[in-house]
Design a protein around this motif. Structure first.
Motif, PDB file in Angstrom:
ATOM      1  N   ALA A  62     -13.125 -28.765   0.209  1.00  0.00           N
ATOM      2  CA  ALA A  62     -12.012 -27.824   0.033  1.00  0.00           C
ATOM      3  C   ALA A  62     -11.296 -27.590   1.352  1.00  0.00           C
ATOM      4  O   ALA A  62     -10.052 -27.534   1.406  1.00  0.00           O
ATOM      5  CB  ALA A  62     -12.529 -26.501  -0.542  1.00  0.00           C
ATOM      6  N   ALA A  63     -12.058 -27.465   2.426  1.00  0.00           N
ATOM      7  CA  ALA A  63     -11.469 -27.210   3.743  1.00  0.00           C
ATOM      8  C   ALA A  63     -10.637 -28.385   4.227  1.00  0.00           C
ATOM      9  O   ALA A  63      -9.723 -28.203   5.049  1.00  0.00           O
ATOM     10  CB  ALA A  63     -12.571 -26.898   4.747  1.00  0.00           C
ATOM     11  N   ALA A  64     -10.931 -29.602   3.733  1.00  0.00           N
ATOM     12  CA  ALA A  64     -10.202 -30.788   4.175  1.00  0.00           C
ATOM     13  C   ALA A  64      -8.778 -30.837   3.636  1.00  0.00           C
ATOM     14  O   ALA A  64      -7.924 -31.538   4.181  1.00  0.00           O
ATOM     15  CB  ALA A  64     -10.958 -32.051   3.756  1.00  0.00           C
ATOM     16  N   GLY A  76      -4.837 -33.456  -3.084  1.00  0.00           N
ATOM     17  CA  GLY A  76      -4.342 -32.326  -2.321  1.00  0.00           C
ATOM     18  C   GLY A  76      -4.287 -32.581  -0.830  1.00  0.00           C
ATOM     19  O   GLY A  76      -4.383 -31.652  -0.020  1.00  0.00           O
ATOM     20  N   GLY A  77      -4.094 -33.848  -0.442  1.00  0.00           N
ATOM     21  CA  GLY A  77      -3.946 -34.185   0.975  1.00  0.00           C
ATOM     22  C   GLY A  77      -5.234 -34.154   1.759  1.00  0.00           C
ATOM     23  O   GLY A  77      -5.211 -34.105   3.007  1.00  0.00           O
ATOM     24  N   ALA A  78      -6.371 -34.237   1.078  1.00  0.00           N
ATOM     25  CA  ALA A  78      -7.658 -34.148   1.766  1.00  0.00           C
ATOM     26  C   ALA A  78      -8.030 -35.413   2.519  1.00  0.00           C
ATOM     27  O   ALA A  78      -8.839 -35.365   3.453  1.00  0.00           O
ATOM     28  CB  ALA A  78      -8.768 -33.796   0.784  1.00  0.00           C
ATOM     29  N   ARG A 100     -21.129 -28.834   0.629  1.00  0.00           N
ATOM     30  CA  ARG A 100     -20.281 -30.023   0.527  1.00  0.00           C
ATOM     31  C   ARG A 100     -18.979 -29.676  -0.194  1.00  0.00           C
ATOM     32  O   ARG A 100     -17.901 -30.153   0.181  1.00  0.00           O
ATOM     33  CB  ARG A 100     -21.013 -31.152  -0.195  1.00  0.00           C
ATOM     34  CG  ARG A 100     -20.177 -32.420  -0.368  1.00  0.00           C
ATOM     35  CD  ARG A 100     -21.009 -33.625  -0.716  1.00  0.00           C
ATOM     36  NE  ARG A 100     -21.802 -34.069   0.434  1.00  0.00           N
ATOM     37  CZ  ARG A 100     -22.681 -35.068   0.390  1.00  0.00           C
ATOM     38  NH1 ARG A 100     -22.882 -35.715  -0.738  1.00  0.00           N
ATOM     39  NH2 ARG A 100     -23.353 -35.421   1.461  1.00  0.00           N
ATOM     40  N   GLN A 101     -19.077 -28.860  -1.216  1.00  0.00           N
ATOM     41  CA  GLN A 101     -17.863 -28.418  -1.903  1.00  0.00           C
ATOM     42  C   GLN A 101     -16.933 -27.683  -0.938  1.00  0.00           C
ATOM     43  O   GLN A 101     -15.720 -27.901  -0.940  1.00  0.00           O
ATOM     44  CB  GLN A 101     -18.231 -27.507  -3.077  1.00  0.00           C
ATOM     45  CG  GLN A 101     -18.968 -28.209  -4.196  1.00  0.00           C
ATOM     46  CD  GLN A 101     -19.199 -27.310  -5.390  1.00  0.00           C
ATOM     47  OE1 GLN A 101     -18.502 -26.327  -5.581  1.00  0.00           O
ATOM     48  NE2 GLN A 101     -20.177 -27.650  -6.209  1.00  0.00           N
ATOM     49  N   ALA A 118     -12.157 -34.551  -4.822  1.00  0.00           N
ATOM     50  CA  ALA A 118     -13.186 -33.653  -5.348  1.00  0.00           C
ATOM     51  C   ALA A 118     -12.572 -32.686  -6.350  1.00  0.00           C
ATOM     52  O   ALA A 118     -11.625 -31.967  -6.032  1.00  0.00           O
ATOM     53  CB  ALA A 118     -13.836 -32.889  -4.200  1.00  0.00           C
ATOM     54  N   THR A 119     -13.118 -32.694  -7.557  1.00  0.00           N
ATOM     55  CA  THR A 119     -12.537 -31.925  -8.663  1.00  0.00           C
ATOM     56  C   THR A 119     -13.622 -31.106  -9.365  1.00  0.00           C
ATOM     57  O   THR A 119     -14.703 -31.619  -9.646  1.00  0.00           O
ATOM     58  CB  THR A 119     -11.872 -32.874  -9.676  1.00  0.00           C
ATOM     59  OG1 THR A 119     -10.869 -33.654  -9.007  1.00  0.00           O
ATOM     60  CG2 THR A 119     -11.237 -32.112 -10.813  1.00  0.00           C
ATOM     61  N   ILE A 120     -13.300 -29.874  -9.651  1.00  0.00           N
ATOM     62  CA  ILE A 120     -14.216 -28.998 -10.392  1.00  0.00           C
ATOM     63  C   ILE A 120     -13.435 -28.270 -11.487  1.00  0.00           C
ATOM     64  O   ILE A 120     -12.365 -27.725 -11.213  1.00  0.00           O
ATOM     65  CB  ILE A 120     -14.880 -27.972  -9.446  1.00  0.00           C
ATOM     66  CG1 ILE A 120     -15.896 -28.669  -8.537  1.00  0.00           C
ATOM     67  CG2 ILE A 120     -15.561 -26.875 -10.228  1.00  0.00           C
ATOM     68  CD1 ILE A 120     -16.659 -27.732  -7.641  1.00  0.00           C
ATOM     69  N   PRO A 121     -13.940 -28.252 -12.746  1.00  0.00           N
ATOM     70  CA  PRO A 121     -15.186 -28.881 -13.168  1.00  0.00           C
ATOM     71  C   PRO A 121     -15.040 -30.387 -13.267  1.00  0.00           C
ATOM     72  O   PRO A 121     -13.965 -30.896 -13.539  1.00  0.00           O
ATOM     73  CB  PRO A 121     -15.456 -28.251 -14.525  1.00  0.00           C
ATOM     74  CG  PRO A 121     -14.110 -27.843 -15.044  1.00  0.00           C
ATOM     75  CD  PRO A 121     -13.324 -27.466 -13.831  1.00  0.00           C
ATOM     76  N   GLY A 122     -16.133 -31.064 -13.084  1.00  0.00           N
ATOM     77  CA  GLY A 122     -16.200 -32.513 -13.065  1.00  0.00           C
ATOM     78  C   GLY A 122     -17.518 -32.904 -12.427  1.00  0.00           C
ATOM     79  O   GLY A 122     -18.394 -32.065 -12.202  1.00  0.00           O
ATOM     80  N   MET A 123     -17.666 -34.182 -12.110  1.00  0.00           N
ATOM     81  CA  MET A 123     -18.913 -34.642 -11.514  1.00  0.00           C
ATOM     82  C   MET A 123     -19.236 -33.919 -10.210  1.00  0.00           C
ATOM     83  O   MET A 123     -20.396 -33.704  -9.870  1.00  0.00           O
ATOM     84  CB  MET A 123     -18.850 -36.154 -11.262  1.00  0.00           C
ATOM     85  CG  MET A 123     -18.792 -37.003 -12.511  1.00  0.00           C
ATOM     86  SD  MET A 123     -18.707 -38.763 -12.087  1.00  0.00           S
ATOM     87  CE  MET A 123     -18.540 -39.485 -13.716  1.00  0.00           C
TER      88      MET A 123
END
Length: 238
Positions: A197-199, A235-237, A192-193, A179-184
């Motif tokens: 991030a918490a993962a 990031g290890g999510a 959900r974001q 999951a990347t921001i900015p991006g889709m």
């Protein structure tokens, strides 16, 4: 010299900027976002980089061929292809329409294949193909079927192409971005974001800079012994 498809988006523009910092002349291929493409063009030029724009619908074979033509005519060669162009259309499988399927697969599968076909014929020996995929391939969520399946196809193309053009010293790899921001992912609901991030042990979402750093390594001389790989950058999510 590098050609970046989807180069006007959040991730694509940062990849283009980083490759320019690394010393590559960069052709930014975009489809609809002319204003965003001009913005990154000027940013790179003001920083002393060499860059140009080409409008191309990657799902159209003629457009892809013309993008490669324009790049070679402008810069004389292509050393790096970054297949970053992509679209997402969230929806449950029960609600998938043929039109939605075509929208996603025309860009994410057909477009990637067309670009790799040209790269296989026109990339310089010792070059690089870097494909941008998603961790949704390995860790899908409800509503991600079309996008995840299209990126799974991209990963398969990447592995095969690495065998086919490897004898010319060309590496072919795929980055599975989280999951990347900015991006889709910026369109995802805040909850959900927060969950994504918490993962991660770092408790944050990815940035375009994170993706660009990985591309920079694969495009460098240091990446010469890495090919046929799917590398997770999340990031290890997962």
């Amino acid at each position: 010299m590098a050609l970046v498809t989807g180069g006007s988006g959040g991730i694509g523009s940062e990849i283009a900027r980083r490759l320019a910092i690394d010393g590559f002349a960069v052709m930014i291929a975009y489809s609809k976002s002319a204003e965003a493409a001009e913005k990154i063009l000027h940013a790179i030029a003001q920083a002393g980089g060499e860059t140009a724009l080409v409008r191309a619908d990657v799902s159209n074979a003629k457009d892809v061929q013309e993008a490669f033509d324009a790049t070679i005519n402008r810069f004389g060669r292509i050393d790096v292809l970054v297949n970053n162009a992509g679209v997402i259309a969230p929806g449950m499988i029960a609600d998938v329409t043929e039109d939605t399927y075509d929208t996603v697969f025309d860009v994410n599968v057909r477009g990637a294949l067309l670009a790799m076909r040209e790269a296989a014929k026109r990339l310089q020996d010792g070059g690089r193909v870097i494909n941008i995929s998603s961790t949704l391939v390995g860790a899908p969520i409800p509503g991600s079927a079309l996008y995840a399946a299209s990126k799974a196809a991209l990963e398969a193309f990447s592995r095969v192409l690495s065998k086919e053009i490897g004898p010319r010293g060309i590496t072919v790899n795929t980055l599975r971005l989280g999951a990347t921001i900015p991006g889709m992912f910026a369109k995802a609901p805040p909850e959900r974001q927060a969950a994504f991030a918490a993962a991660s042990p770092f408790k944050r979402l990815g940035t375009p800079q994170d993706a660009a750093e990985a591309v920079s390594f694969l495009a460098s001389e240091g990446g010469r012994w890495v090919t046929g790989q799917v590398i997770t950058v999340d990031g290890g999510a997962t």
